[in-house]
Design a protein around this motif. Structure first.
Motif, mmCIF file in Angstrom:
data_model
loop_
_atom_site.group_PDB
_atom_site.id
_atom_site.type_symbol
_atom_site.label_atom_id
_atom_site.label_comp_id
_atom_site.label_asym_id
_atom_site.label_seq_id
_atom_site.Cartn_x
_atom_site.Cartn_y
_atom_site.Cartn_z
ATOM 1 N N LEU A 245 100.285 30.090 47.644
ATOM 2 C CA LEU A 245 99.622 29.025 48.400
ATOM 3 C C LEU A 245 100.090 27.651 47.934
ATOM 4 C CD1 LEU A 245 97.501 28.519 50.600
ATOM 5 C CD2 LEU A 245 95.773 28.437 48.804
ATOM 6 N N ALA A 246 100.337 27.521 46.644
ATOM 7 C CA ALA A 246 100.756 26.227 46.101
ATOM 8 C C ALA A 246 102.084 25.771 46.694
ATOM 9 C CB ALA A 246 100.864 26.311 44.580
ATOM 10 N N THR A 247 102.903 26.696 47.160
ATOM 11 C CA THR A 247 104.179 26.318 47.759
ATOM 12 C C THR A 247 104.033 25.917 49.219
ATOM 13 O OG1 THR A 247 104.725 28.573 48.482
ATOM 14 C CG2 THR A 247 105.342 27.949 46.232
ATOM 15 N N VAL A 248 102.878 26.184 49.807
ATOM 16 C CA VAL A 248 102.678 25.965 51.238
ATOM 17 C C VAL A 248 101.886 24.697 51.532
ATOM 18 C CG1 VAL A 248 101.647 26.936 53.330
ATOM 19 C CG2 VAL A 248 102.811 28.433 51.715
ATOM 20 N N VAL A 249 100.880 24.386 50.697
ATOM 21 C CA VAL A 249 99.865 23.406 51.076
ATOM 22 C C VAL A 249 100.112 21.953 50.682
ATOM 23 C CG1 VAL A 249 98.086 25.160 51.020
ATOM 24 C CG2 VAL A 249 98.521 23.820 48.962
ATOM 25 N N PRO A 250 101.140 21.597 49.912
ATOM 26 C CA PRO A 250 101.225 20.201 49.463
ATOM 27 C C PRO A 250 101.149 19.175 50.585
ATOM 28 C CG PRO A 250 102.778 21.541 48.248
ATOM 29 C CD PRO A 250 102.201 22.422 49.314
ATOM 30 N N ASP A 251 101.716 19.466 51.749
ATOM 31 C CA ASP A 251 101.727 18.501 52.841
ATOM 32 C C ASP A 251 100.669 18.794 53.898
ATOM 33 O OD1 ASP A 251 103.934 17.234 51.668
ATOM 34 O OD2 ASP A 251 105.323 18.638 52.615
ATOM 35 N N ARG A 252 99.722 19.670 53.580
ATOM 36 C CA ARG A 252 98.716 20.054 54.567
ATOM 37 C C ARG A 252 97.426 19.262 54.369
ATOM 38 N NH1 ARG A 252 101.445 23.285 58.311
ATOM 39 N NH2 ARG A 252 102.986 24.495 57.154
ATOM 40 N N ASN A 253 96.711 19.083 55.470
ATOM 41 C CA ASN A 253 95.394 18.474 55.390
ATOM 42 C C ASN A 253 94.453 19.399 54.642
ATOM 43 O OD1 ASN A 253 92.501 18.324 56.676
ATOM 44 N ND2 ASN A 253 93.400 16.293 56.912
ATOM 45 N N SER A 254 93.725 18.848 53.677
ATOM 46 C CA SER A 254 92.883 19.671 52.809
ATOM 47 C C SER A 254 91.830 20.445 53.582
ATOM 48 C CB SER A 254 92.215 18.779 51.758
ATOM 49 O OG SER A 254 91.308 19.520 50.978
ATOM 50 N N ASP A 255 91.237 19.815 54.581
ATOM 51 C CA ASP A 255 90.183 20.500 55.334
ATOM 52 C C ASP A 255 90.749 21.549 56.275
ATOM 53 O OD1 ASP A 255 87.395 19.174 54.764
ATOM 54 O OD2 ASP A 255 88.855 17.558 54.795
ATOM 55 N N ASP A 256 91.987 21.354 56.749
ATOM 56 C CA ASP A 256 92.625 22.392 57.549
ATOM 57 C C ASP A 256 92.876 23.638 56.701
ATOM 58 O OD1 ASP A 256 92.627 20.666 59.652
ATOM 59 O OD2 ASP A 256 94.730 20.090 59.483
ATOM 60 N N VAL A 257 93.338 23.411 55.472
ATOM 61 C CA VAL A 257 93.552 24.540 54.561
ATOM 62 C C VAL A 257 92.235 25.257 54.303
ATOM 63 C CG1 VAL A 257 94.293 25.204 52.247
ATOM 64 C CG2 VAL A 257 95.545 23.434 53.490
ATOM 65 N N ALA A 258 91.174 24.487 54.067
ATOM 66 C CA ALA A 258 89.859 25.089 53.810
ATOM 67 C C ALA A 258 89.405 25.929 54.994
ATOM 68 C CB ALA A 258 88.837 23.991 53.512
ATOM 69 N N HIS A 259 89.631 25.425 56.196
ATOM 70 C CA HIS A 259 89.223 26.156 57.399
ATOM 71 C C HIS A 259 89.963 27.484 57.510
ATOM 72 C CE1 HIS A 259 87.933 26.904 61.478
ATOM 73 N NE2 HIS A 259 89.179 26.906 61.909
ATOM 74 N N THR A 260 91.283 27.451 57.246
ATOM 75 C CA THR A 260 92.076 28.671 57.316
ATOM 76 C C THR A 260 91.642 29.685 56.254
ATOM 77 O OG1 THR A 260 93.971 27.471 58.192
ATOM 78 C CG2 THR A 260 94.412 29.598 57.179
ATOM 79 N N LEU A 261 91.471 29.227 55.039
ATOM 80 C CA LEU A 261 91.092 30.144 53.957
ATOM 81 C C LEU A 261 89.722 30.756 54.201
ATOM 82 C CD1 LEU A 261 92.338 28.098 50.867
ATOM 83 C CD2 LEU A 261 93.345 30.186 51.796
ATOM 84 N N ALA A 262 88.829 30.004 54.824
ATOM 85 C CA ALA A 262 87.478 30.522 55.063
ATOM 86 C C ALA A 262 87.478 31.662 56.073
ATOM 87 C CB ALA A 262 86.566 29.400 55.550
ATOM 88 N N ARG A 263 88.553 31.802 56.865
ATOM 89 C CA ARG A 263 88.619 32.848 57.873
ATOM 90 C C ARG A 263 89.140 34.158 57.311
ATOM 91 N NH1 ARG A 263 92.745 31.327 61.183
ATOM 92 N NH2 ARG A 263 92.133 32.661 62.907
#
Length: 957
Positions: free
Chosen positions: A676-694
């Motif tokens: 995940l650390a290689t994927v999320v650096p440029d992602r919106n934090s809340d978008d990542v949270a939404h995806t992980l919650a699913r």
């Protein structure tokens, strides 16, 4: 023999009334029995108390029944007809399934030796919980005694988890009682036979490390050639395999192909498979399990929620002779591990799916035929959700040697689809899996719609020019049938992803069939675009059709048709002037031409079975949502992360949303964080949270509360971080909802909720409360001054509690306990069914109005002290305890001078104190003047037995 008994065996003996004996004692009694002339002496230590408890139960061994006075047998009756029986009392509440599950868990814990019912996971199989044939019978006997049902000896094999067993009991206890509505089996749903089928998720493993759709697109967009050398880890004799002579027996004249080099990598424990069984299981079955899990997660579906549903499985698989020389230690697993028919069954078994499960082997058209059959099953109502795809992993080089003998193999291992340079097929391997759903169901369930299957068809070559020779007229017929089923004309389709194997016979036959169909009746500047993914990854055999479908879905999403590689010039063996078709020798922007983007996909099997599917981009209303729902983090063995992150989550409010990570083992959790650390650096934090919650939740978990990227790196490194919490989940326990008291209000506290369930509930409650207020409550909730006036604060909090309860329960989270503090007590009473909404609104508004009129000069303070420590210091006429925040935090309320003096005392002792921001000294003698009037109103309303509210139905999305 006794020395070999485990403690669980000894406990089972004790429950049956037999006590273990010391060896010396047992041998002495045995000798005595041998010396006695009686023929049937049995030396045993009996436990009379245990036998009395079993009186009348089937648990009493037949030899001992004469020693126990049987209890009077009651006539069999329904649970609700037993008056004061224990089971009747348990089933008297609204959650009858929960009560029966509790009963099952208690007996499971007792039989299997678990410390308590709470230690029994309702979703684990009885086998995993430690049951064998003996304990299975004991559990059956216990449940028979409690329910008086005639239960089969195969009970736990028919219903393999406590949850499933409780559901079975519910359908057989009191089927005509008042609660029968929740026990009836649902009638099959009527479906519209012509309804479109949506593709809501996809997952894949293909050459070139294309282990998710995003990487697959990157490969296609870059025009990557993934063909490489034969793998060296499969036991192939690479030194002896190659021979340039096509007639050399057992040899092949190609040295390259398209391979999934980590196909042997498999986390058996993740899927509950033993190491021995995993070794015996064909890698094709393993890849199907992994891509199935990833496809579910991409759809936002927790796999556990599908257990027991009519989800179908349609898998294209061709036997590869895996395990032909299997070692002796895996004997017993090979038949299920290598039989292709088990491929679909293993998926259904692993995930508990009860719809049709079909393995399709029509050779190279297998996965496209599987997709066709899945769509038919959905339209026919045989299933509500379907998995469709296929897999090929070459366990041996037989397909290379066979096609060398036929001179049908490309010497460089590359498919040169429709090219003049075409010299044969280049073999590849891989797997792909789609999740299909009726379009209306996908919309209602909020699943992303990636594409729609407008039509499909399957036919056979019949008596063609040879058993394996393709047949042009048959290919034309299957295309025309698919168009007819889709109610489309040839000009309505923009592109065709062809079979395109690169053979000198097959390609010209296919091209002529396409020219005779799609090539006709087209506008001159709008040709049919023609290409084949086989030029990138090789002919992936049983996975070829699903690979083509995934390619075209990605092309629709990115609005670009990828280049087909290795085309020096169009094949001279095709009369290209016979129709309007252009080869995709370079990438082509995919514009809409007066209709939605559409593509045909063809697959033709060496068996003579042909398939054609017509794909259409999502309807305009669904397209924006599906584009934002690109496949989120997927997990195979340890959580493979894709590049897609959802961006349709709620707008952030206040603190950033937490990131929820979970895995089945600590090592897998670390690997998930690393990926995940290689994927999320440029992602919106809340978008990542939404995806992980699913994602599905596993036992080993981590929550990142803030400072997300640093905390994630700490998790990946195994370090600590202030914003990182790690732990191991326990079996599901009880859930309590607490409705808070005054002080938790704030302006606009409901404005960020845009969920229709929340809004509907809030509107309903506010309409009732407004009958007793001098201004609309929704208006007050946005006013930073009025919201803090008690007469409005309390109704506002009540309305918020009820709307929040509706929202959370609509997600399937229901409370076992409802409780509240201060005004929250009235909220809990309404939610528990004790107060109607009208009566609760009257009480809430009266309470707020009266408390507003109380003496306004009081003070409330929280003190770090226990109730026992504070009690001697309280003057009951001036100060009282208002609340217990925790065992060591107490709130006192009353006269400001008295409260301040007490607080100062504890401050000097080093204890923490805090004055609360309140307008009155609530829960103190200051409230005494209003009690009489409030009592009169409270006595005027009706109080009902507790009957918790049902969960609201979520509207279609």
């Amino acid at each position: 023999m006794a020395a070999g008994l485990a403690e669980a065996d000894a406990q089972r003996m004790r429950r049956g009334g037999l006590l273990p004996m010391a060896p010396d004692e047992a041998l002495a009694l045995f000798d005595a029995a041998l010396a006695d002339p009686a023929a049937t002496l049995v030396p045993a230590r009996l436990d009379p108390a245990a036998l009395r408890r079993l009186a009348g139960s089937p648990d009493v061994p037949p030899l001992l029944r004469g020693l126990v006075r049987p209890a009077p047998r009651r006539a069999a009756s329904s649970a609700t007809g037993r008056g004061g029986s224990a089971l009747a009392r348990r089933l008297a509440g609204p959650d009858r399934l929960g009560a029966l599950l509790g009963l099952v868990r208690e007996h499971v814990a007792a039989v299997a030796g678990h410390p308590s019912a709470d230690a029994v996971d309702p979703g684990r199989t009885f086998q995993d919980l430690g049951f064998d044939s003996l304990t299975a019978v004991e559990l059956r006997n216990r449940l028979t005694a409690d329910t008086e049902l005639r239960l089969p000896a195969t009970l736990i094999f028919d219903y393999p988890t406590p949850q499933a067993l409780a559901g079975y009991l519910l359908t057989h206890i009191a089927p005509v009682a008042a609660g029968a509505a929740d026990t009836a089996s649902p009638a099959p749903a009527a479906v519209a036979t012509g309804e479109p089928v949506a593709i809501v998720a996809m997952a894949c493993r293909f050459p070139g490390e294309a282990d998710n759709p995003e990487r697959m697109w990157r490969l296609l967009a870059e025009g990557a050639d993934t063909i490489g050398e034969f793998p060296d880890g499969r036991g192939w004799d690479l030194d002896d395999l190659f021979d340039p002579d096509p007639d050399a027996p057992g040899k092949c004249y190609a040295r390259e192909g398209g391979f999934v080099h980590d196909a042997a990598r498999f986390d058996a424990d993740f899927f509950g498979i033993s190491p021995r069984e995993a070794t015996a299981t064909d890698p094709q079955q393993r890849l199907l399990l992994e891509t199935t899990w990833e496809a579910f997660e991409a759809a936002g579906i927790a796999p556990a929620t599908l257990r027991g549903t009519s989800t179908g499985v349609f898998a294209g698989v061709v036997a590869q002779q895996y395990g032909a020389e299997a070692p002796l230690e895996i004997e017993g697993y090979s038949i299920t591990g290598t039989t292709t028919s088990v491929a679909s069954g293993r998926i259904a078994y692993t995930f508990g799916l009860e719809g049709p499960a079909v393995t399709v082997d029509t050779a190279c058209s297998s996965s496209l035929v599987a997709i066709h059959l899945a769509a038919q099953a959905l339209r026919g109502g045989e299933c509500d959700l379907a998995l469709a795809g296929g897999a090929t992993v070459m366990a041996n080089p037989t397909v290379f040697t066979e096609f060398s003998r036929q001179r049908g193999l490309a010497r460089d291992g590359r498919c040169k689809s429709f090219a003049a340079a075409a010299d044969g097929v280049g073999w590849g391997e891989g797997a792909g899996m789609l999740v299909l759903e009726r379009l209306s169901d996908a919309r209602r369930n909020g699943h992303p719609i990636l594409a729609v299957i407008r039509g499909s068809a399957v036919n056979q070559d019949g008596a063609s020019n040879g058993l394996t020779a393709p047949n042009g007229p048959s290919q034309q017929r299957v295309i025309r049938q698919a168009l007819a089923n889709a109610r489309l004309e040839t000009s309505d389709v923009d592109a065709v992803e062809a079979h395109g194997t690169g053979t000198t016979l097959g390609d010209p036959i296919e091209a002529q069939a396409l020219l005779a169909t799609y090539g006709q009746d087209r506008v001159e500047n709008r040709p049919l675009w023609l290409g084949s993914v086989k030029s990138n990854i090789g002919h992936t055999q049983a996975a070829a059709g699903v690979a083509s479908v995934i390619k075209m879905i990605l092309a629709m999403r990115h609005r670009q048709l990828p280049q087909t590689l290795h085309v020096d010039e169009p094949s001279p063996h095709v009369d290209w002037s016979a129709g309007n078709i252009t080869l995709l020798t370079e990438p082509q922007p995919w514009q809409r031409n007066g209709h939605p983007r559409r593509a045909g996909v063809s697959s033709f099997g060496i068996s003579g079975t042909n398939a054609h599917i017509i794909l259409e981009e999502p309807p305009a209303a669904d397209e924006d949502e599906s584009r934002s729902e690109q496949a989120g983090p997927q997990s195979g063995s340890a959580g493979t992360e894709s590049d897609g992150m959802d961006s349709d989550g709620p707008e952030p409010v206040g603190a950033p949303a937490p990131w929820l990570l979970s895995a089945k083992t600590p090592a897998a959790l670390t690997e998930l964080a690393t990926r995940l650390a290689t994927v999320v650096p440029d992602r919106n934090s809340d978008d990542v949270a939404h995806t992980l919650a699913r994602r599905a939740q596993h036992p080993h978990r981590a929550v990142i509360l803030a400072d997300h990227h640093d905390a994630l790196n700490a998790l990946a490194a195994g370090d600590q971080h202030p914003s990182l919490v790690r732990g191991t989940a326990r079996p599901a326990g009880k859930i309590a909802f607490l409705c808070t008291g005054q002080g938790s209000q704030h302006p606009n506290m409901t404005n960020h909720h845009d969920d229709p369930v929340f809004i509907a509930a809030l509107d309903t409650v506010c309409a009732e409360l407004d009958k007793h207020l001098d201004r609309p409550l929704r208006q007050v909730m946005s006013d930073p001054v009025l919201i803090n006036e008690t007469r409005y604060t309390q109704p506002a909090l009540f309305a918020l509690h009820i709307a929040q309860h509706a929202l959370v329960t609509s997600w399937g989270i229901t409370p076992d306990y409802l409780t509240g503090h201060s005004i929250g007590e009235l909220s809990a009473a309404h939610l528990a069914g004790i107060l109607s909404l009208a009566d609760a609104a009257l009480l809430v508004t009266t309470r707020g109005r009266l408390m507003q009129t109380a003496t306004p000069d009081g003070l409330m303070t929280a003190i770090e002290a226990t109730e026992t420590e504070l009690a001697p210091m309280l003057d009951p006429d001036k100060v009282s305890i208002a609340g217990l925040n925790s065992p060591t935090s107490t709130v006192i309320s009353g006269d400001p001078t008295a409260v301040t003096a007490i607080a100062d005392h504890w401050t000097k002792l080093g204890r923490r104190t805090k004055k609360l921001t309140t307008s009155h000294a609530f829960h103190s003698p200051h409230m005494d003047p209003i009690l009489a009037e409030f009592q009169a109103i409270a006595e005027s309303v009706t109080y009902h037995p507790a009957t918790p509210r049902s969960s609201p139905t979520r509207p279609a999305t």
